[in-house]
Structure formats: structure tokens, C-alpha cells
Design a protein around this motif. Sequence first.
Motif, PDB file in Angstrom:
ATOM      1  N   ASP A   6     -26.162   1.828 -30.630  1.00  0.00           N
ATOM      2  CA  ASP A   6     -24.919   3.082 -30.962  1.00  0.00           C
ATOM      3  C   ASP A   6     -23.578   2.498 -31.366  1.00  0.00           C
ATOM      4  N   VAL A   7     -22.721   1.452 -30.357  1.00  0.00           N
ATOM      5  CA  VAL A   7     -21.748   0.811 -31.225  1.00  0.00           C
ATOM      6  C   VAL A   7     -22.260  -0.223 -32.588  1.00  0.00           C
ATOM      7  N   LEU A   8     -22.707  -0.463 -32.012  1.00  0.00           N
ATOM      8  CA  LEU A   8     -23.231  -1.309 -33.491  1.00  0.00           C
ATOM      9  C   LEU A   8     -23.189  -0.184 -35.040  1.00  0.00           C
ATOM     10  N   ARG A   9     -23.768   0.562 -34.618  1.00  0.00           N
ATOM     11  CA  ARG A   9     -23.856   1.641 -35.668  1.00  0.00           C
ATOM     12  C   ARG A   9     -22.320   1.843 -36.195  1.00  0.00           C
ATOM     13  N   ARG A  10     -21.714   2.271 -35.018  1.00  0.00           N
ATOM     14  CA  ARG A  10     -20.185   2.735 -35.474  1.00  0.00           C
ATOM     15  C   ARG A  10     -18.800   1.074 -35.970  1.00  0.00           C
ATOM     16  N   VAL A  11     -19.136   0.269 -35.783  1.00  0.00           N
ATOM     17  CA  VAL A  11     -19.207  -0.541 -35.996  1.00  0.00           C
ATOM     18  C   VAL A  11     -19.403  -1.006 -37.499  1.00  0.00           C
ATOM     19  N   ALA A  12     -20.395  -1.043 -37.515  1.00  0.00           N
ATOM     20  CA  ALA A  12     -21.144  -1.814 -39.167  1.00  0.00           C
ATOM     21  C   ALA A  12     -20.220  -0.040 -39.966  1.00  0.00           C
ATOM     22  N   ASP A  13     -20.387   0.944 -39.931  1.00  0.00           N
ATOM     23  CA  ASP A  13     -20.098   1.939 -40.697  1.00  0.00           C
ATOM     24  C   ASP A  13     -18.206   2.289 -41.089  1.00  0.00           C
ATOM     25  N   VAL A  14     -17.228   0.911 -40.528  1.00  0.00           N
ATOM     26  CA  VAL A  14     -16.136   1.666 -40.353  1.00  0.00           C
ATOM     27  C   VAL A  14     -15.280  -0.179 -40.767  1.00  0.00           C
ATOM     28  N   VAL A  15     -16.281  -0.988 -40.811  1.00  0.00           N
ATOM     29  CA  VAL A  15     -15.551  -2.742 -40.950  1.00  0.00           C
ATOM     30  C   VAL A  15     -16.252  -3.283 -42.651  1.00  0.00           C
ATOM     31  N   PRO A  16     -15.389  -4.322 -43.523  1.00  0.00           N
ATOM     32  CA  PRO A  16     -15.608  -4.277 -44.681  1.00  0.00           C
ATOM     33  C   PRO A  16     -16.371  -5.637 -44.578  1.00  0.00           C
ATOM     34  N   VAL A  17     -16.238  -6.497 -43.657  1.00  0.00           N
ATOM     35  CA  VAL A  17     -17.683  -7.253 -43.176  1.00  0.00           C
ATOM     36  C   VAL A  17     -18.221  -7.506 -43.263  1.00  0.00           C
ATOM     37  N   PRO A  18     -19.317  -8.420 -42.805  1.00  0.00           N
ATOM     38  CA  PRO A  18     -20.704  -8.510 -42.100  1.00  0.00           C
ATOM     39  C   PRO A  18     -20.626  -8.673 -40.689  1.00  0.00           C
ATOM     40  N   VAL A  19     -21.720  -7.628 -39.859  1.00  0.00           N
ATOM     41  CA  VAL A  19     -21.598  -7.168 -39.028  1.00  0.00           C
ATOM     42  C   VAL A  19     -22.875  -8.035 -38.344  1.00  0.00           C
ATOM     43  N   TRP A  20     -23.262  -8.769 -37.171  1.00  0.00           N
ATOM     44  CA  TRP A  20     -23.874  -9.397 -36.048  1.00  0.00           C
ATOM     45  C   TRP A  20     -24.249  -8.892 -34.983  1.00  0.00           C
ATOM     46  N   ALA A  21     -25.723  -8.831 -34.751  1.00  0.00           N
ATOM     47  CA  ALA A  21     -26.047  -8.472 -33.442  1.00  0.00           C
ATOM     48  C   ALA A  21     -26.618  -9.952 -32.680  1.00  0.00           C
ATOM     49  N   TYR A  22     -26.588  -9.934 -31.101  1.00  0.00           N
ATOM     50  CA  TYR A  22     -27.742 -10.771 -30.148  1.00  0.00           C
ATOM     51  C   TYR A  22     -27.604  -9.666 -29.605  1.00  0.00           C
ATOM     52  N   GLN A  23     -29.346 -10.216 -29.493  1.00  0.00           N
ATOM     53  CA  GLN A  23     -30.587 -10.016 -28.714  1.00  0.00           C
ATOM     54  C   GLN A  23     -30.149 -10.857 -28.126  1.00  0.00           C
ATOM     55  N   VAL A  24     -29.788 -10.777 -26.410  1.00  0.00           N
ATOM     56  CA  VAL A  24     -29.702 -11.547 -25.702  1.00  0.00           C
ATOM     57  C   VAL A  24     -30.606 -11.768 -24.407  1.00  0.00           C
ATOM     58  N   SER A  25     -29.991 -12.638 -23.838  1.00  0.00           N
ATOM     59  CA  SER A  25     -31.606 -13.367 -22.497  1.00  0.00           C
ATOM     60  C   SER A  25     -32.259 -12.404 -21.458  1.00  0.00           C
ATOM     61  N   GLY A  26     -31.039 -11.653 -21.649  1.00  0.00           N
ATOM     62  CA  GLY A  26     -32.004 -10.180 -20.410  1.00  0.00           C
ATOM     63  C   GLY A  26     -33.211  -9.686 -21.479  1.00  0.00           C
ATOM     64  N   GLU A  27     -32.451  -9.286 -22.284  1.00  0.00           N
ATOM     65  CA  GLU A  27     -33.307  -8.314 -23.707  1.00  0.00           C
ATOM     66  C   GLU A  27     -34.396  -9.808 -23.831  1.00  0.00           C
ATOM     67  N   TYR A  28     -35.017 -11.201 -23.718  1.00  0.00           N
ATOM     68  CA  TYR A  28     -35.836 -11.711 -24.766  1.00  0.00           C
ATOM     69  C   TYR A  28     -36.513 -11.377 -23.105  1.00  0.00           C
ATOM     70  N   SER A  29     -35.772 -12.239 -22.058  1.00  0.00           N
ATOM     71  CA  SER A  29     -36.604 -11.720 -20.810  1.00  0.00           C
ATOM     72  C   SER A  29     -37.232 -10.523 -20.500  1.00  0.00           C
ATOM     73  N   MET A  30     -37.116  -9.859 -20.255  1.00  0.00           N
ATOM     74  CA  MET A  30     -37.305  -8.483 -20.248  1.00  0.00           C
ATOM     75  C   MET A  30     -38.911  -8.537 -20.473  1.00  0.00           C
ATOM     76  N   LEU A  31     -38.984  -8.690 -22.185  1.00  0.00           N
ATOM     77  CA  LEU A  31     -40.292  -9.078 -23.342  1.00  0.00           C
ATOM     78  C   LEU A  31     -41.269  -9.472 -22.624  1.00  0.00           C
ATOM     79  N   GLU A  32     -40.226 -10.877 -22.256  1.00  0.00           N
ATOM     80  CA  GLU A  32     -42.105 -11.585 -22.219  1.00  0.00           C
ATOM     81  C   GLU A  32     -42.159 -10.764 -20.977  1.00  0.00           C
ATOM     82  N   ALA A  33     -41.484 -10.814 -20.336  1.00  0.00           N
ATOM     83  CA  ALA A  33     -42.119 -10.321 -18.777  1.00  0.00           C
ATOM     84  C   ALA A  33     -42.643  -9.571 -18.423  1.00  0.00           C
ATOM     85  N   ALA A  34     -42.762  -8.173 -19.367  1.00  0.00           N
ATOM     86  CA  ALA A  34     -43.557  -7.143 -19.606  1.00  0.00           C
ATOM     87  C   ALA A  34     -44.791  -7.220 -20.533  1.00  0.00           C
TER      88      ALA A  34
END
Length: 322
Positions: free
Chosen positions: A254-282
Motif C-alpha cells: 500500500d505504501v509502495l502504491r502511494r509513493v509511486a502515485d506522487v513522486v516523479p522519480v523511479p520507485v524501487w522496493a526491496y524483497q527483504v531477507s525475511g520474505e525470502y526465508s519464509m518462501l524458502e521454508a514453506a
Amino acid sequence: MTTIRPRRLRATPALRAAARETRLHPRELVLPLFVREGIDAPRPIASMPGVQQHSLDGLRRVLVQAADAGIGGVMIFGVPERKDASGSGADDPDGILNVASRVAVAEVGDALVVQTDLCLDEFTDHGHCGVLDDRGVVDNDATLARYEAMALAQAEAGSALLGLSGMMDGQVAAVRAALDRAGFTGTALLAYSAKYASAFYGPFREAVGSSLRGDRLTYQLDPGNGREGVREAVLDVEEGADVVMVKPAGGYLDVLRRVADVVPVPVWAYQVSGEYSMLEAAAANGWIARERAVLESLTSIRRAGAESILTYYALEAAAWLD
């Protein structure tokens, strides 16, 4: 009355592909890399299956793989042998991060965007992202001086994009001014603008050998605050950020979408270590289909507004997308 049948466009793989709104491409993926001083062979990171700390020779090999895979870039984190209160290894030209940056630029600088993490947490013996005052509190303005020194060292080493991840007030303006004064007007800045105080960073602490004492609640964002993340991104753009970041990705779409809607520069995101590890464990337990789940998670981040994604799956996902 005519029956509306949206399912028509889902009937075959070709129709589904033709109607797809969001697509992934390898160039939209950035691979984080951990380079450790004093090792001559890769060291597995137990909490992140499949991810390693690299030696300089190992770094060269994975850089070539990344260039061959056609991804967009690499983000380099240094893991030093010695730490101190000011993180002096961070701006040492012979420190592991700056040496690794020179290696990366020489190896793949024409094929990939070489990016470096600009933060003190890997280099300080207390594990915080800045220097501490005599009360043990992170001193924002004293930290900015250290970031300026780091920025000059990383620019000298050839890094094309500096990842300001410390969440100090005024860090973008301070670093931009220091770089411009020194003639590094072409060095770009990636501001980790909406970086939340997240529990999902846990495995990363092992990856960088963190010695953190306490927490980072006084400078990273409260997970309950969406509007504040947008405000931080707007401030960073005003200070001269070339790209802004939302981190973590999955829990903050939700924050990513709101930021992308208002800034004039590229918007990136980081799929962090815990997200990776949860996918790997499952996936390891057979609870999810690994490839489908990974690609779905990355697609959702792109759909929410990220133009590039830092992800430990960059190489694998690039191969799946080929």
C-alpha cells in the motif's frame, strides 16, 4: 441482457498473456550480494538457504552470472573483519566494501548498475546505522558527516548508485552536496525513503554479521504509519534523490502504491531477507509451489508500483523468465 464474460480472456495461455497487465523482466531485478573480508570460499547463510557470503573471487564469478542473466544490477554489502564505534572501515579505500566495488566495476561495470549500500551498521561495533553520542543515542548530524565520507569513498571506487539506507534526517541533501563539491555530479542516489522498523530483517542480521545492541525504532519508520512513508519519499526527492525505495516490499504494498502515485522519480522496493526465508521454508516443506510463489510475489511488487526490485531471487527469476 447480454451476459458479460470476463473469462473469455482467461481461456488459453496465449489469451492470458495478451491480457496481462503487469509483466516481469530480468532488467527490473537487482541482486543483493554479501562480500566478506578474510574468506577464500563461500560461506552459506543458515537462515537464508541458497544465499552466501562471497569472497572476492566468488564475487567475480557471481557478477559474471548476473551479467549473463541480464538482470539490472547488483547491490553490494560489505562484511568487515574488524569493527569500531565510528565504522571507520566504511570509508577506508582498502575496506572490503570499496575493494569489492572496484572489483565489480572492473568486472561488469558496463553490463550492470553497480550499487553499494551506504550505511554504517555493518561496520560499527554497536551495530547501529550511525555514530552514538555520550548517552548511547544515534547522533543524526554527526552521522551525516560519516555518510559524506562513505559517499566519497564509494564514488571513488566507481559505484554508480549509492543506496542510502540509514534513515537519518537530511542524509540525501548532505550526501548530494558532498558528492557535487567533489565533482561526482554523475553519481546517482537511491534513497531508502520508506524503510520500516521491520521484524522481517532478521536473517539479514546473520548475513552481515550484525552486532546490533538495542533496536532502530528511533530512526526507522513505525510499521503502522503509511502516510509517513510517503512524506519521507517526497522529502528525499526534494533533497535530490534520483530513486526512492520502499522496504520491506511484501508487507508495504500500500505504501509502495502511494509513493509511486506522487513522486516523479523511479520507485524501487526491496524483497527483504525475511520474505525470502519464509518462501524458502514453506517451499522446503512442500506447502507452496516455489517457482510460482516467487514469481507471484515479485509480480505483486511490480503491480503495486515498483519499477525495480531488490531480491535474492534475481538470478533464478531471470532464468525462469527467459
